[in-house]
Design an enzyme around this catalytic site. Structure first.
Site, PDB file in Angstrom:
ATOM      1  N   GLU A 114      -4.101 -52.873   5.993  1.00 36.54           N
ATOM      2  CA  GLU A 114      -3.632 -51.963   6.915  1.00 36.54           C
ATOM      3  C   GLU A 114      -3.122 -52.471   7.711  1.00 36.54           C
ATOM      4  O   GLU A 114      -3.974 -53.723   9.015  1.00 36.54           O
ATOM      5  CB  GLU A 114      -4.259 -50.552   7.367  1.00 36.54           C
ATOM      6  CG  GLU A 114      -4.662 -49.461   5.809  1.00 36.54           C
ATOM      7  CD  GLU A 114      -6.328 -49.607   5.877  1.00 36.54           C
ATOM      8  OE1 GLU A 114      -6.237 -48.493   7.492  1.00 36.54           O
ATOM      9  OE2 GLU A 114      -6.957 -49.167   4.494  1.00 36.54           O
ATOM     10  N   LYS A 116      -3.824 -52.900  12.066  1.00 39.29           N
ATOM     11  CA  LYS A 116      -4.778 -52.297  13.054  1.00 39.29           C
ATOM     12  C   LYS A 116      -4.117 -51.462  14.645  1.00 39.29           C
ATOM     13  O   LYS A 116      -3.662 -52.110  15.122  1.00 39.29           O
ATOM     14  CB  LYS A 116      -5.622 -53.350  13.568  1.00 39.29           C
ATOM     15  CG  LYS A 116      -7.177 -52.880  14.503  1.00 39.29           C
ATOM     16  CD  LYS A 116      -7.806 -54.529  14.068  1.00 39.29           C
ATOM     17  CE  LYS A 116      -8.959 -53.902  15.323  1.00 39.29           C
ATOM     18  NZ  LYS A 116      -8.499 -53.347  16.392  1.00 39.29           N
ATOM     19  N   ASP A 118      -3.787 -50.376  18.082  1.00 44.70           N
ATOM     20  CA  ASP A 118      -4.304 -50.014  18.508  1.00 44.70           C
ATOM     21  C   ASP A 118      -4.489 -48.777  19.938  1.00 44.70           C
ATOM     22  O   ASP A 118      -3.423 -48.782  20.800  1.00 44.70           O
ATOM     23  CB  ASP A 118      -3.620 -50.834  19.525  1.00 44.70           C
ATOM     24  CG  ASP A 118      -4.068 -51.623  20.644  1.00 44.70           C
ATOM     25  OD1 ASP A 118      -5.891 -51.039  21.039  1.00 44.70           O
ATOM     26  OD2 ASP A 118      -3.781 -52.310  21.386  1.00 44.70           O
ATOM     27  N   TYR A 228      -7.662 -43.141   8.076  1.00 45.57           N
ATOM     28  CA  TYR A 228      -7.160 -44.361   6.902  1.00 45.57           C
ATOM     29  C   TYR A 228      -9.253 -44.252   6.234  1.00 45.57           C
ATOM     30  O   TYR A 228      -9.745 -45.628   5.343  1.00 45.57           O
ATOM     31  CB  TYR A 228      -7.643 -46.120   7.443  1.00 45.57           C
ATOM     32  CG  TYR A 228      -8.385 -45.894   9.146  1.00 45.57           C
ATOM     33  CD1 TYR A 228      -9.667 -45.778   9.272  1.00 45.57           C
ATOM     34  CD2 TYR A 228      -7.714 -46.059  10.361  1.00 45.57           C
ATOM     35  CE1 TYR A 228     -10.207 -46.014  10.663  1.00 45.57           C
ATOM     36  CE2 TYR A 228      -8.231 -45.980  11.364  1.00 45.57           C
ATOM     37  CZ  TYR A 228      -9.910 -46.064  11.463  1.00 45.57           C
ATOM     38  OH  TYR A 228     -10.241 -46.214  12.962  1.00 45.57           O
ATOM     39  N   LYS A 316      -7.384 -60.311  13.905  1.00 49.40           N
ATOM     40  CA  LYS A 316      -5.892 -60.030  15.673  1.00 49.40           C
ATOM     41  C   LYS A 316      -4.955 -61.394  15.997  1.00 49.40           C
ATOM     42  O   LYS A 316      -5.376 -62.842  15.859  1.00 49.40           O
ATOM     43  CB  LYS A 316      -7.244 -60.529  16.523  1.00 49.40           C
ATOM     44  CG  LYS A 316      -8.245 -59.406  16.200  1.00 49.40           C
ATOM     45  CD  LYS A 316      -8.248 -58.039  17.144  1.00 49.40           C
ATOM     46  CE  LYS A 316      -7.951 -57.917  18.141  1.00 49.40           C
ATOM     47  NZ  LYS A 316      -9.416 -57.462  18.866  1.00 49.40           N
ATOM     48  N   CYS A 410      18.584 -48.306  50.877  1.00 55.82           N
ATOM     49  CA  CYS A 410      18.645 -48.654  49.739  1.00 55.82           C
ATOM     50  C   CYS A 410      19.741 -49.862  48.882  1.00 55.82           C
ATOM     51  O   CYS A 410      21.025 -49.996  49.704  1.00 55.82           O
ATOM     52  CB  CYS A 410      19.843 -47.620  48.804  1.00 55.82           C
ATOM     53  SG  CYS A 410      20.350 -47.995  46.858  1.00 55.82           S
ATOM     54  N   CYS A 413      23.516 -48.336  47.647  1.00 56.42           N
ATOM     55  CA  CYS A 413      24.806 -47.903  49.044  1.00 56.42           C
ATOM     56  C   CYS A 413      23.981 -47.271  50.119  1.00 56.42           C
ATOM     57  O   CYS A 413      24.930 -47.091  50.831  1.00 56.42           O
ATOM     58  CB  CYS A 413      24.752 -46.327  48.774  1.00 56.42           C
ATOM     59  SG  CYS A 413      22.891 -45.089  48.636  1.00 56.42           S
ATOM     60  N   CYS A 428      16.255 -43.515  47.336  1.00 52.44           N
ATOM     61  CA  CYS A 428      17.516 -43.194  48.351  1.00 52.44           C
ATOM     62  C   CYS A 428      17.424 -41.707  48.138  1.00 52.44           C
ATOM     63  O   CYS A 428      17.693 -41.126  47.386  1.00 52.44           O
ATOM     64  CB  CYS A 428      18.574 -44.208  47.039  1.00 52.44           C
ATOM     65  SG  CYS A 428      20.139 -43.348  47.921  1.00 52.44           S
ATOM     66  N   CYS A 433      24.691 -41.488  45.694  1.00 52.50           N
ATOM     67  CA  CYS A 433      24.178 -43.414  45.803  1.00 52.50           C
ATOM     68  C   CYS A 433      24.894 -43.332  44.321  1.00 52.50           C
ATOM     69  O   CYS A 433      24.887 -42.961  43.596  1.00 52.50           O
ATOM     70  CB  CYS A 433      23.079 -43.389  45.739  1.00 52.50           C
ATOM     71  SG  CYS A 433      22.649 -45.188  45.234  1.00 52.50           S
TER      72      CYS A 433
HETATM   73  S1  IVH Z   1     -11.496 -49.110   9.636  1.00 58.42           S
HETATM   74  C1  IVH Z   1     -16.136 -49.701   9.378  1.00 58.42           C
HETATM   75  N1  IVH Z   1      -9.092 -49.507   9.841  1.00 58.42           N
HETATM   76  O1  IVH Z   1     -10.208 -50.482  15.050  1.00 58.42           O
HETATM   77  C2  IVH Z   1     -14.624 -49.861   9.477  1.00 58.42           C
HETATM   78  N2  IVH Z   1      -9.957 -49.129  11.466  1.00 58.42           N
HETATM   79  O2  IVH Z   1     -11.798 -52.925  15.532  1.00 58.42           O
HETATM   80  C3  IVH Z   1     -13.917 -49.385  10.142  1.00 58.42           C
HETATM   81  N3  IVH Z   1      -9.007 -49.808  14.273  1.00 58.42           N
HETATM   82  O3  IVH Z   1     -13.342 -49.126  15.274  1.00 58.42           O
HETATM   83  C4  IVH Z   1     -12.288 -49.128  10.675  1.00 58.42           C
HETATM   84  N4  IVH Z   1      -7.015 -49.448  12.564  1.00 58.42           N
HETATM   85  O4  IVH Z   1     -11.089 -47.796  15.908  1.00 58.42           O
HETATM   86  C5  IVH Z   1      -9.612 -49.262  10.926  1.00 58.42           C
HETATM   87  N5  IVH Z   1      -6.698 -49.095  10.007  1.00 58.42           N
HETATM   88  C6  IVH Z   1      -7.801 -48.500  10.378  1.00 58.42           C
HETATM   89  C7  IVH Z   1      -7.666 -49.349  11.473  1.00 58.42           C
HETATM   90  C8  IVH Z   1      -8.906 -49.516  12.859  1.00 58.42           C
HETATM   91  C9  IVH Z   1      -7.443 -49.788  13.878  1.00 58.42           C
HETATM   92  C10 IVH Z   1      -9.631 -48.860  14.657  1.00 58.42           C
HETATM   93  C11 IVH Z   1     -10.837 -48.733  15.100  1.00 58.42           C
HETATM   94  C12 IVH Z   1     -11.802 -50.026  14.751  1.00 58.42           C
HETATM   95  C13 IVH Z   1     -11.382 -51.016  15.229  1.00 58.42           C
HETATM   96  C14 IVH Z   1     -12.189 -52.282  14.867  1.00 58.42           C
END
Ligand code: IVH
Length: 668
Positions: A114, A116, A118, A228, A316, A410, A413, A428, A433
């Site tokens: 999946e 990740k 942010d 998720y 990561k 400015c 202008c 400005c 302008c």
């Molecule tokens: S699973 C026990 N799936 O990443 C496992 N986490 O660095 C629970 N996160 O605390 C997390 N996307 O906040 C999971 N597709 C994803 C995620 C995800 C982002 C975050 C989540 C977690 C952190 C861990």
């Protein structure tokens, strides 16, 4: 004759219909009805609920924005700890995971990959299918109860959609709250304009938003959520994680669509590589890939340490930072007249593209960074967020590095600039302008506004620089003779442009309103305003209260619209547009609707399809009133089957009697 639904049933049915359309729009991104139609349904529900407040339930679609929590957020303990994930920074570390998995199971090393996201993790608790609590991760054991804010996330079901979900007692769903990049940029622009500090990245913005004490503000920020994980009464209801994801989607949640089941670790590695390269294509930020063992049985066998599950890892992506030198600091002028310093960089490769500029936002930011011209800096890029300078490498400071001085005039202008009290931005002062004008023209003609294609930057530059266009209305005065004299404008392209300009005169009112570039008025707000007010005149004369009374228009937006129409030059622009024959009123529906303005109706008998409440809602929405008994003042009696004494009285007074079909013609 159709039997009349009771108001309670009507409300229930309406809620189901709205939930379905919310799901189509916010989760599947595949609406079946127009925004206007959706708004109509929501307004109807609001109206019915206002008549029957005793039937409002917390899972009603009208309850997304509720009251402010008086004393901050309560601490809540999680049913099971919210664990974090162990990180993998290389493909070799992904192979380590595979090795550990194989120690537990020789045959089933199927993975789910999946993205990740942010953002911040969030736990959602449903009881009998209804959302009761949303809690932040906190320290993993205890988090904060942010239910009021979580409810504003439109893609989040307040009631689960599938029947299976409603049979369970308690269901907990976990996911990641995030702020899409477009919303992040909008929030920061607004903060800058209000003199508030910018959020450093979408993640911080999401965190700050989730902890905001005013749910109205939270709703305006447009948080979103991908889920998720799911536990039903403490257990995972499926045998495979991939099944859980399907189940969550059926229950009405937004599941990130890019997940993939991989039969071996090779597939996992390929997935991680591919997303490392194409993450810029997404409209939200990701910082890696989460790799999970698909079999829940195997997950349970592998278990967890005190911090991380052993059956998953977060791969990561490499940081998207680079080091380069600031060659100069330029100042750009935007549509609102804001002066934005921009660092001109020694070009550098960063996450697949060459970067030669980075925004510095404003004077305070330069001071905060301690940045001088010729300094070496660390720059960072996130999604389609404009690259920014995150740090000055002071140890590498050049002896001839120079302080940056914000220009007192400015740069476009040469007018005076000023810094409004409490704001970080210099502006400005010159209303005309050319820099502002150019941006306004580009906005006015944009695809989502007046849709005058062919009016690109190069042409706008020439039109403004030669003094041919001084405001958007001047576009309607352009002639073929004028256009063909411009650079790169042949006869054909000039004619095409004139056709486009002419065609834009009959655009919907909402496009004109959006095109005016009123602060805080986006495309959707413009549509709501057009529908509500029906004409630019009604909008420009609306009081701040009347504006705030419009559903989905908050005080900040209302003030901005009100102030816009106080400016004489803006009113003059509207008049010039009118003189140029640009359509300034909403089409048919709204115009006809104003015909009911001030009209008094009396309802009697059973209508063939509409309930009494629906008919009342329609009349009131179109400006009319419903009274209980027939009098001299009654304009129309809307009569259905088995009408009684009211109909007799109407006949004796000579009042106009109409049936449902005639009535519907009046309002549709
Ligand atoms: S699973 C026990 N799936 O990443 C496992 N986490 O660095 C629970 N996160 O605390 C997390 N996307 O906040 C999971 N597709 C994803 C995620 C995800 C982002 C975050 C989540 C977690 C952190 C861990």
């Amino acid at each position: 004759m159709a039997t009349k639904a009771s108001p309670k049933d009507t409300i229930r049915q309406l809620r189901d219909v709205i939930r379905h359309h919310e799901y189509r729009y916010y989760v599947l991104d595949d609406p079946e009805i127009s925004d206007a139609e959706f708004d109509r349904l929501l307004r109807e529900l609001k109206y019915l609920e206002s008549k029957h407040p005793e039937w409002i339930t917390p899972d009603s679609p009208t309850q997304r924005v509720g009251g402010k929590p008086a004393e901050g957020f309560a601490a809540v303990e999680h049913a099971s700890p919210m664990l974090s994930l162990d990180n993998a920074y290389s493909e070799a570390e992904l192979l380590d995971l595979d090795r550990r998995v194989r120690e537990f199971s020789a045959e089933d090393a199927t993975y789910v990959c999946e993205l990740k996201i942010d953002g911040l993790s969030l736990s959602l608790v449903y009881e009998d299918g209804v959302l009761v609590r949303g809690v932040t991760r906190g320290d993993g054991t205890r988090g904060e109860d942010v239910t009021v804010n979580v409810k504003t996330i439109r893609s989040l079901p307040l009631r689960l959609l599938n029947d299976a979900a409603q049979n369970h007692g308690q269901i907990e769903v976990r996911g990641e709250v995030f702020l899409p990049l477009a919303s992040f940029n909008a929030v920061n622009t607004e903060r800058e304009e209000n003199g508030e500090p910018r959020f450093a990245n979408p993640r911080n913005a999401a965190a700050g938003t989730l902890r905001t004490l005013n749910p109205e503000v939270v709703a305006s920020r447009k948080l979103d959520l991908f889920v998720y994980q799911c536990f039903a009464d403490g257990q995972i209801p499926c045998e495979r994680h991939s099944e859980t994801l399907h189940w969550l989607k059926r229950a009405g949640f937004k599941v990130n669509p890019h997940w993939r089941q991989c039969a071996s670790i090779d597939g996992v590695v390929a997935y991680c590589r591919a997303w490392g390269e194409q993450r810029d294509r997404l409209s939200y930020e990701i910082d890696g890939v989460v790799v999970k063992v698909d079999s829940i049985r195997l997950q349970q066998d592998m278990g967890a340490t005190s911090k991380f599950p052993r059956w998953a890892v977060a791969y990561k992506f490499a940081a998207r930072q680079a080091t380069t030198q600031v060659k100069n600091i330029l100042v750009q002028v935007g549509r609102t007249g804001a002066l934005t310093p921009v660092a001109e960089l020694e070009p550098v490769e960063l996450a697949g593209s060459t970067i030669s500029r980075a925004t510095l936002h404003n004077e305070d930011e330069i001071r905060r960074l301690g940045l001088k011209i010729l300094d070496w800096v660390l720059i960072e890029k996130g999604g389609d967020v404009i690259p920014k300078v995150v740090k000055v490498l002071e140890s590498r400071r050049e002896p001839d590095a120079q302080d940056f001085v914000m220009p007192g005039r400015c740069p476009v202008c040469d007018s005076q600039v000023y810094r409004p009290q409490g704001e970080a931005v210099w502006r400005c002062e010159n209303a005309s302008c050319p820099a502002k004008l150019k941006e306004s023209l580009l906005h006015f003609s944009a695809r989502k506004a007046m849709k005058i294609e062919g009016l690109g930057e190069a042409l706008v530059d020439q039109l403004v620089d030669r003094g041919l266009v001084k405001d958007p209305a001047d576009l309607y005065q352009l002639s073929l003779d004028t256009l063909v004299q411009l650079e790169r404008m042949g006869k054909k392209s000039s004619e095409n442009l004139l056709d486009q300009i002419k065609e834009s005169k009959s655009n919907d009112l909402s496009r004109v309103i959006f095109g005016l570039g009123i602060r805080h008025v986006g495309e959707r707000t413009a549509q709501i305003l057009a529908q509500h007010f029906g004409s630019i005149d009604a909008l420009s004369q609306a009081t701040q209260d009347a504006l705030e009374g419009v559903f989905e228009v908050g005080p900040v937006v209302a003030e901005s619209i009100y102030r816009f129409f106080l400016q004489p030059e803006n009113l003059a622009l509207v008049e010039k547009l009118r003189a140029a024959d640009v359509n300034l009123s909403a089409k048919a529906a709204a115009r006809r609707s104003s015909e009911l303005h001030g009209k008094q109706f009396v309802l009697t008998g059973k209508l063939p399809t509409l309930s009494r409440e629906q008919a009342t809602a329609l009349i009131e929405r179109h400006g009319g009133r419903v009274t209980a008994s027939v009098s001299q003042k009654t304009d129309f009696v809307l009569a259905g089957g088995e009408a009684g004494s009211k109909l007799d009285r109407a006949r004796s007074l000579g009042t106009v009697v109409i049936d449902e079909a005639e009535f519907l013609k009046m309002v549709q």
